[in-house]
Every structure is written in structure tokens, then in C-alpha cells.
Motif scaffolding. Sequence first.
Motif: not given
Length: 515
Positions: A340-341, A343-344, A360, A364, A410, A412, A415-416
Motif C-alpha cells: 500500500s505504501n 502504491n502511494r 495504519s 494493518n 492493487q 486498498d 489488497t487487504g
Amino acid sequence: MNKPASPPGGRLSNEMMEDEQSATYTVDDALMSSGFGRYQILILSYAGVAWISEAMEMMLLSFVGPSVQLEWNLTAHQESMITSVVFVGELIGAYSWGVISDNYGRRKGFLFTAIVMSGAGLLSAFAPNYASLMALRFLVGIGLGGGPVLSSWFLEFVPAPTRGRWMVIFSVFWTVGTIFEASLAWAVMPTFGWRWLLALSSVPSFLLLLFYAITPESPRFLCMKGRITEAVDVLEKMARLNNVPMPSGRLVSDKNIELDEVSESATLLASAAAGSDGGGKEEEENDNIKEDEGSNFGGIKSVSKLLSPKLFRATVLLWLAFFGNAFSYYGIVLLTSELSNGNRICAKEEVESIHSNDSSLYKNVFISSFAEIPGSLASALMVDRVGRKLSMATMLFTACVFLFPLVFSQADILTGISLFGARLCISASFSIMYIYAPEIYPTSVRTTGIGVASSVGRIGGILCPLVAVALVHNCQQTAAILLFELVVFLSGVAVMFFPFETKGTRLNDTEADLN
């Protein structure tokens, strides 16, 4: 004058005494008679604390790396090396402790494991710089390599019919450790930082040292080394605590039975052969048996047994499966925060590096850790019903299904869900792998076999942050997911080709017992 005939009752009593004296039983017979009672619960508790300790030391890598990177201005590669160096230590430790345990006893193996892990773990909290932290985490890794010794030790006290179920319950302690570590990090890191997390995470290892004096040696190991009296003492204590009678007769090991059979065969051959030539053959046979108990310097002889014709196929396939499971499991744990990081970052958003105050991250990892609970439940339901091989293969191929959507998206939420499902399946597969691996090897090389396989798995752990996570950092998330898909799929294929199923079978003490 004729002697009076003996009373029938006296003859019957003498015959019964003779039968009892000639009767024999094995460790398996004693375990079946004992069942799973209070004695085994104590063994499970001790081994479980060790498993919790190992899980905590592994899980903290998800939190410590990003925090240390921020505090010491490390590069992404240096951060990855903090994780990889632990796996390098495990690679060495898993082999070393396995050889030590097969030659000098299970207790000695996990004593040194606990000393190294607790000492180096606590000292890591006081590391003044990157180099010293790396050195200490390497030592922690060597200690962590002793985990398979504890699982083998516990396994050797469990009766065959319930072995799968209790080994799954044992694996739940790992899940408890991962959840506890995520909770501890959430509570400690934002306020006190990574040093306090390292110090507190070493506490379970010190508990192992505190209660070490009351732990028994494995009776299987004692029998294999000819220490029958000590093995009987352990089994008698087990019977007393479980409030059951001991089997009648004298204790023998499979190795004694094998030697008796060889001696008997040699005698028959000698009788059939002419003159002294037969006697020479018998002596030669006995010499060969003695040779088999010769030197095992550096564990070379034990490792050569793992690659003997009877074990070669199982050993190589087990190495492939361990590599794939370790690569995938630790990769999914790391990807929970990294993907997720990444992706950002790739979306060119204004992001601050993941650090100790990013709640977060803890949330997670905490949530994803709960995936191991249904994973343990799934493995418990399957392992003694459909067997080890089919259970592992099913879990691995299902993990591929969960990961596949991430090849295309991907987002969020997706992905989770995908990583939660994949971790559920991989953790279940890993749990069953740790049941199957000790069952395929005889007692004489059991911990060496698991240790070497675990070492190969650690190579997967070393490569995972350097390869897969690096792809995420370089905005190649799809390539990273495809790599995981390939590794997991090939692991499932390797499992399907395992040569035998071990569900419900007794543990073997020697190579000759293998089918």
C-alpha cells in the motif's frame, strides 16, 4: 520314587512371569498407552512459549525496519538487510541446532537456542549504530534457527493417532505470537520507540531459560542412543502424571529390533553357509552395524542420510516446499505494509515514510495477523481427515487464487482482502508442513532433516525482501505479485509429488523402517 507333579496354578503363574519378562514394548506403545494427558500439556506449554517467542522476533521486523530507516537515514536496501540478516542467521542456526540435537539431545539444542536468542534479542535494544544492530540481529537469527528442534521435541511425545491435531494446536502458538507482537508494537512503538519493542520481545525467551531445568529429554532420542534406563524413567513419569499404567515388559527401540533382526539373519546365513566362512560373514555384518554408529563430524553423515535413496526424493521436494512457503509467508507479511505504501509512492502522492507513529501500519499488520486463526482452524479440520499432502496442496493453490486479482489491481480494499486470504492459506500450509516434515524422517536424523529444510526455507526469507519487496519499491508491483504466484504454484506442485502420506502412521526410528 517319582517327584510330585507341580500344581497347575504354579505352572501357569511361572509361565505368566516368563511371558511378562520376555514381553517388550516400544516408545510408540508407551505413548499410545499414556494418551495425551497432563504430561503432554506441560510439554506443549513449554514448546508453545518458544514458538510464541520465535513468532514475536520474526514479526517485529515489520515494525523495526521502517523506524530504524527513519531514525538513522538508511537506504531502502539497508532497511531490507535488517530483515535478510536475520534469515542468514536462521539458515546457519537451523542446520547447526538440528545436528546438535540429533547427536547430543533435544534439550541441549533448545537450551543454546534460548540463550542466544534471549541474550542477543535484549542487547539489540541497546545497539548504538547500524553495524552493531545487524550483528546482533544476525545472532538472534542463529537462535531462531532452533525453532524446529522444539517442534520435533514436542512431536516425539505425542501418540500417532492424534499427532496431526495436536501439532496444529501447537502451531496456534505462532499465531498468538504474531497477534501479541502486533498488539505490543501498537502500544509501545508510538510512545517509546523501537528499542523498547526489541527489549520486551525478548522476554519469552528468558522464560524458556527459567523453566529449562524441569524439561525432560525425548525418550525416542534416549532409546536411539542406548540410554534405555533414562528413557524408561521419562516414560514412567509420564504414566504417573497421566495416571495410566505402563506397558508390561522391557522397553526396546526400533533400532534394537532392527539390530536383532540383522543378527538373526546373519546367524541363519552362517548356519546355511559352510564352516567358518559363515561366521566371518556374521562378524562382517556386525562390524557394518557398528560402523553405522560411527563419527558424525559436522553432521556430514546425517546430511548424507537425508540424501540416501529412500529419502532423496522426499528431501529435495521438502526443500522446494519449505523455500516456497517461507518466501511467500514472509513476503505477504512484509507486503501488508509495503504494497500500500508503494502504491502511494508510485502515484506520486505526498507521503511521509512509514514510521513509528503511523498507526495504519500497526492496524494493518494486526488485522492481517488474525488471518492465521482461520488458517489454523482449516489445517486442523483437514490434516487428519484428508491427509498432509492434499491439505498442503489445497492451501497453496487456493493462495494462488487469492493473489491473482492483485496482478490487475492493487486497490486498498482488494489488497487487504487478497493478502488476508493468501496469508490464511500460506500459514495453514506452513503449519501442516511442520507436521509432515518430522514425520518423514527417522529419529536418528529427524531434527537434522527439519533443520536443513528450514535452512533452505530461510534462503527464501533472505531473498524475499531483497527481490519481491524491492520490486514494490521500484513501482513494479505487478511483477512482484506474479513472482509470488509462481513460487506458490511451484510449491504446490512439489507437495503433490511427495512420495508418501504420513497421516496416522507411527514415527520411524531408523531408515530401515521407511516404506
